[in-house]
Design a protein around this motif. Structure first.
Motif, PDB file in Angstrom:
ATOM      1  N   LEU A  12       4.720   8.821  -1.047  1.00 36.58           N
ATOM      2  CA  LEU A  12       3.927   8.643  -2.271  1.00 36.58           C
ATOM      3  C   LEU A  12       2.896   7.533  -2.041  1.00 36.58           C
ATOM      4  O   LEU A  12       1.719   7.671  -2.395  1.00 36.58           O
ATOM      5  CB  LEU A  12       4.867   8.288  -3.428  1.00 36.58           C
ATOM      6  CG  LEU A  12       4.194   8.046  -4.782  1.00 36.58           C
ATOM      7  CD1 LEU A  12       3.683   9.367  -5.358  1.00 36.58           C
ATOM      8  CD2 LEU A  12       5.178   7.395  -5.762  1.00 36.58           C
ATOM      9  N   ALA A  13       3.354   6.433  -1.422  1.00 36.31           N
ATOM     10  CA  ALA A  13       2.449   5.298  -1.142  1.00 36.31           C
ATOM     11  C   ALA A  13       1.345   5.728  -0.184  1.00 36.31           C
ATOM     12  O   ALA A  13       0.173   5.392  -0.378  1.00 36.31           O
ATOM     13  CB  ALA A  13       3.250   4.134  -0.554  1.00 36.31           C
ATOM     14  N   LEU A  14       1.733   6.522   0.831  1.00 35.61           N
ATOM     15  CA  LEU A  14       0.748   7.016   1.805  1.00 35.61           C
ATOM     16  C   LEU A  14      -0.312   7.855   1.090  1.00 35.61           C
ATOM     17  O   LEU A  14      -1.512   7.699   1.314  1.00 35.61           O
ATOM     18  CB  LEU A  14       1.478   7.854   2.858  1.00 35.61           C
ATOM     19  CG  LEU A  14       0.653   8.449   3.994  1.00 35.61           C
ATOM     20  CD1 LEU A  14       0.225   7.347   4.954  1.00 35.61           C
ATOM     21  CD2 LEU A  14       1.463   9.502   4.761  1.00 35.61           C
ATOM     22  N   ALA A  15       0.142   8.723   0.202  1.00 31.75           N
ATOM     23  CA  ALA A  15      -0.791   9.630  -0.489  1.00 31.75           C
ATOM     24  C   ALA A  15      -1.729   8.861  -1.404  1.00 31.75           C
ATOM     25  O   ALA A  15      -2.937   9.075  -1.379  1.00 31.75           O
ATOM     26  CB  ALA A  15       0.003  10.669  -1.280  1.00 31.75           C
ATOM     27  N   LEU A  16      -1.171   7.961  -2.202  1.00 26.06           N
ATOM     28  CA  LEU A  16      -1.988   7.276  -3.211  1.00 26.06           C
ATOM     29  C   LEU A  16      -2.711   6.057  -2.663  1.00 26.06           C
ATOM     30  O   LEU A  16      -3.464   5.404  -3.401  1.00 26.06           O
ATOM     31  CB  LEU A  16      -1.093   6.868  -4.392  1.00 26.06           C
ATOM     32  CG  LEU A  16      -1.021   7.843  -5.559  1.00 26.06           C
ATOM     33  CD1 LEU A  16      -0.015   7.365  -6.584  1.00 26.06           C
ATOM     34  CD2 LEU A  16      -2.376   8.068  -6.210  1.00 26.06           C
ATOM     35  N   ARG A  17      -2.454   5.755  -1.396  1.00 25.77           N
ATOM     36  CA  ARG A  17      -3.024   4.549  -0.771  1.00 25.77           C
ATOM     37  C   ARG A  17      -2.718   3.329  -1.639  1.00 25.77           C
ATOM     38  O   ARG A  17      -3.603   2.514  -1.918  1.00 25.77           O
ATOM     39  CB  ARG A  17      -4.539   4.684  -0.597  1.00 25.77           C
ATOM     40  CG  ARG A  17      -4.991   5.847   0.275  1.00 25.77           C
ATOM     41  CD  ARG A  17      -6.489   5.726   0.555  1.00 25.77           C
ATOM     42  NE  ARG A  17      -7.056   6.918   1.145  1.00 25.77           N
ATOM     43  CZ  ARG A  17      -6.944   7.266   2.428  1.00 25.77           C
ATOM     44  NH1 ARG A  17      -6.244   6.522   3.259  1.00 25.77           N
ATOM     45  NH2 ARG A  17      -7.519   8.361   2.884  1.00 25.77           N
ATOM     46  N   ARG A  18      -1.443   3.231  -2.089  1.00 26.60           N
ATOM     47  CA  ARG A  18      -1.088   2.090  -2.938  1.00 26.60           C
ATOM     48  C   ARG A  18       0.114   1.356  -2.367  1.00 26.60           C
ATOM     49  O   ARG A  18       1.147   1.979  -2.084  1.00 26.60           O
ATOM     50  CB  ARG A  18      -0.797   2.565  -4.369  1.00 26.60           C
ATOM     51  CG  ARG A  18      -2.067   2.833  -5.106  1.00 26.60           C
ATOM     52  CD  ARG A  18      -2.047   2.844  -6.578  1.00 26.60           C
ATOM     53  NE  ARG A  18      -0.973   2.227  -7.298  1.00 26.60           N
ATOM     54  CZ  ARG A  18      -0.740   2.499  -8.586  1.00 26.60           C
ATOM     55  NH1 ARG A  18      -1.509   3.361  -9.218  1.00 26.60           N
ATOM     56  NH2 ARG A  18       0.237   1.902  -9.220  1.00 26.60           N
ATOM     57  N   ASP A  19      -0.007   0.032  -2.248  1.00 27.98           N
ATOM     58  CA  ASP A  19       1.114  -0.765  -1.732  1.00 27.98           C
ATOM     59  C   ASP A  19       2.210  -0.920  -2.781  1.00 27.98           C
ATOM     60  O   ASP A  19       3.353  -1.236  -2.445  1.00 27.98           O
ATOM     61  CB  ASP A  19       0.624  -2.177  -1.349  1.00 27.98           C
ATOM     62  CG  ASP A  19      -0.372  -2.111  -0.208  1.00 27.98           C
ATOM     63  OD1 ASP A  19      -0.299  -1.140   0.573  1.00 27.98           O
ATOM     64  OD2 ASP A  19      -1.238  -3.010  -0.124  1.00 27.98           O
ATOM     65  N   ASP A  20       1.823  -0.709  -4.061  1.00 25.63           N
ATOM     66  CA  ASP A  20       2.798  -0.930  -5.138  1.00 25.63           C
ATOM     67  C   ASP A  20       3.412   0.382  -5.637  1.00 25.63           C
ATOM     68  O   ASP A  20       3.820   0.473  -6.791  1.00 25.63           O
ATOM     69  CB  ASP A  20       2.123  -1.658  -6.299  1.00 25.63           C
ATOM     70  CG  ASP A  20       0.982  -0.826  -6.886  1.00 25.63           C
ATOM     71  OD1 ASP A  20       0.555   0.167  -6.231  1.00 25.63           O
ATOM     72  OD2 ASP A  20       0.529  -1.133  -7.997  1.00 25.63           O
ATOM     73  N   ALA A  21       3.473   1.397  -4.754  1.00 27.51           N
ATOM     74  CA  ALA A  21       3.950   2.717  -5.202  1.00 27.51           C
ATOM     75  C   ALA A  21       5.400   2.672  -5.689  1.00 27.51           C
ATOM     76  O   ALA A  21       5.827   3.543  -6.449  1.00 27.51           O
ATOM     77  CB  ALA A  21       3.798   3.751  -4.087  1.00 27.51           C
ATOM     78  N   ASP A  22       6.156   1.639  -5.283  1.00 25.98           N
ATOM     79  CA  ASP A  22       7.536   1.528  -5.761  1.00 25.98           C
ATOM     80  C   ASP A  22       7.582   1.336  -7.276  1.00 25.98           C
ATOM     81  O   ASP A  22       8.591   1.610  -7.914  1.00 25.98           O
ATOM     82  CB  ASP A  22       8.243   0.346  -5.084  1.00 25.98           C
ATOM     83  CG  ASP A  22       8.659   0.699  -3.666  1.00 25.98           C
ATOM     84  OD1 ASP A  22       8.498   1.875  -3.277  1.00 25.98           O
ATOM     85  OD2 ASP A  22       9.131  -0.202  -2.946  1.00 25.98           O
TER      86      ASP A  22
END
Ligand SMILES: Nc1ncnc2c1ncn2[C@@H]1O[C@H](COP(=O)(O)OP(=O)(O)O)[C@@H](O)[C@H]1O
Ligand SMILES: O=C(CO)[C@@H](O)[C@H](O)COP(=O)(O)O
Length: 486
Positions: free
Chosen positions: A202-212
């Motif tokens: 999910l983090a890889l897809a959204l390019r977000r470090d805070d995907a947790d």
């Protein structure tokens, strides 16, 4: 005491359907339907409005004890911290994320192995499925790349059926979002083998470090209660089931077991089978989804099914009955005419930019009858390829059942066994996705270990002389399509 009633909802690509049945026997009491807007990008509120109309047409839910929602899979519903929809949902048949899919496949290859070429195997091992444009994970990457401000606001990601179940419960708190295994398995960031979300993907897809911190719907068990309906809307008496993806719901509606294969001709063409073990196909032809009863539902999907018939009927200026009559008036093989029906691009094979082609035209073969027959044969060849891909993954194919709106066509029913080279079971025309959702609702209400046994509809077995030449020609010609003009 009167028999408790349950409702099953199918929020599908083209419409919302509601069946109301007796919980114990499955006897049909009422039905309602309302259309969805066209297009591959849809405001989820349109599904909610259609659901209200379909429910009202079905006589309302006042006397109903439990409801489950089945729905089109993969659609990306992104919500902000207040629970508001951030942008219209991108549907399973929206191909704009094809490039994002290729990027994600390559990137995981680099992370997991040494090169992009390792990507397909890495994804199949991680989630059971090699992502193509249809999967939610690729739509999230598209969002991150093309609408970064929207991507940064994403506080929760849901699928169409998750969002509708949440709305039936009154919405509000994002933590109340729930889903089931079948839908989670179609996201591209859930591992069916372990039953866990892959938040790294999910983090890889959204390019977000805070995907947790992003809320993903809690994955419920097959007969776990999702809560109750919204009391403020007069739905407080309703038990909510977890719901399911449409194909998993259809498997419940048809009471499919090992060896059963469903061939669904809706907007999508789907070949699906129940499997006790997860399937991981690095070729990407078979997706390793989960089912709605605790097992797995490997399937192959084409983007081009019932709408091929719609387009051909419109071209020929006839209705569905007229198209079937024309197709059945032509000889098998349509005098050498082959219709490769990639009208919306294609998902299996993965050719998102392809267009359809009519091949083998001669002065003699170019007739209305042959065109109608070639359309039916072409869409069935795509499904026959899908059935072969399932077999190659070791999935047994013993009984084949034809469902979906396209199964209402006499030509599809009569030509399917010829193209597939085997007998085909045709149940009475019905809404098997909504029925499966209803059966799940009855299971949740009852609380037993198994779903209730419902009386099944009458099934006709259709046979035909096999026409292997149709598939041979199709196999030789399907590579000769050209990309669409953008
Ligand atoms: N008699 C028929 N012959 C061919 N196609 C049909 C017939 N009846 C309905 N359809 C088509 O079936 C499709 C709807 O099927 P459905 O399974 O409900 O689709 P979806 O689940 O994708 O919304 C429509 O495209 C409709 O035109
Ligand atoms: O993408 C898939 C399954 O992977 C489709 O099966 C959708 O779930 C839409 O189904 P229909 O609305 O065409 O029935």
């Amino acid at each position: 005491m009167s028999e408790p009633l349950v409702a099953g909802i199918d929020s599908s690509t083209q419409s919302c359907k509601v069946v109301i049945r007796e919980a114990r026997t499955g006897r049909l009491r009422r039905f309602g339907q309302a259309p969805h807007p066209d297009g591959t990008e849809v405001d989820p509120h349109a599904w909610w409005d259609a659901l209200q109309v379909a429910v009202a047409t079905a006589g309302g839910l006042d006397d109903v004890a439990a409801v489950s929602v089945g729905g089109q899979q993969h659609g990306m519903v992104v919500l902000d911290a207040d629970g508001e929809v951030i942008r219209p949902a991108l549907l399973w048949n929206d191909t704009r994320s094809a490039g994002a899919a290729a990027d994600l496949v390559g990137e995981l290859g680099h992370i997991a192995g040494s090169s992009a070429d390792d990507g397909p195997r890495a994804w199949a091992q991680a989630t059971g499925t090699v992502p193509v444009a249809s999967l939610t994970v690729t739509k999230l990457r598209w969002l991150a790349d093309h609408e970064p401000e929207a991507a940064a606001r994403v506080a929760a990601v849901a699928l169409p059926h998750d969002w509708l179940t949440w709305r039936l419960a009154g919405g509000g708190d994002l933590a109340a979002l729930v889903t089931d295994r079948s839908e989670a398995s179609g996201t591209g960031y859930w591992d069916g083998a372990s039953g866990r979300y892959r938040r790294d993907l999910l983090a890889l897809a959204l390019r977000r470090d805070d995907a947790d911190d992003i809320v993903l719907p809690r994955v419920l068990g097959p007969a776990e209660r999702a809560g109750t309906g919204d009391a403020a809307a007069g739905l407080g008496h309703l038990v909510l089931g977890p719901g399911a993806g449409d194909n998993a719901a259809a498997a419940l509606g048809l009471a499919m077991g090992p060896g059963d294969v469903a061939l669904s001709i809706g907007t999508s063409g789907v070949v699906s089978a129940v499997s006790a073990r997860p399937v991981q196909d690095p070729s990407g032809a078979v997706t390793g989804f989960a089912d709605a009863a605790g097992a797995f539902l490997p399937l192959t999907v084409t983007l081009n099914a019932a709408r091929v018939l719609n387009a051909t009927a419109a071209l020929l200026g006839v209705d569905h009955r007229g198209l079937a009559e024309l197709a059945l008036a032509a000889a098998p093989g349509a005098d050498g005419l082959t219709f490769v029906p990639y009208l919306e691009g294609e998902r299996t094979p993965n050719l998102p930019h392809a267009s359809g082609s009519l091949l083998g035209m001669t002065l003699g073969s170019t007739t209305r009858e042959n065109l109608a027959r070639a359309a039916v044969e072409g869409l069935l060849c795509g499904l026959a390829d899908g059935m072969d891909a399932l077999r190659e993954q070791g999935v047994p194919v013993e009984r084949v059942t034809l469902i979906g709106g396209g199964a209402r066509s006499a030509a599809v029913r009569e030509i399917a066994p010829a193209v597939l080279g085997r007998t085909v079971q045709v149940p009475e025309p019905g809404e098997y996705v909504a029925d499966g959702a209803g059966r799940q609702a009855a299971w949740v209400l009852d609380g037993g270990d198994e779903p209730p046994t419902w009386t099944t509809s009458r099934v006709r077995t259709v046979e035909a002389e096999p026409t292997p030449v149709v598939r041979e020609r199709y196999g030789a010609r399907r590579g000769h399509v050209v990309d669409r003009v953008e």
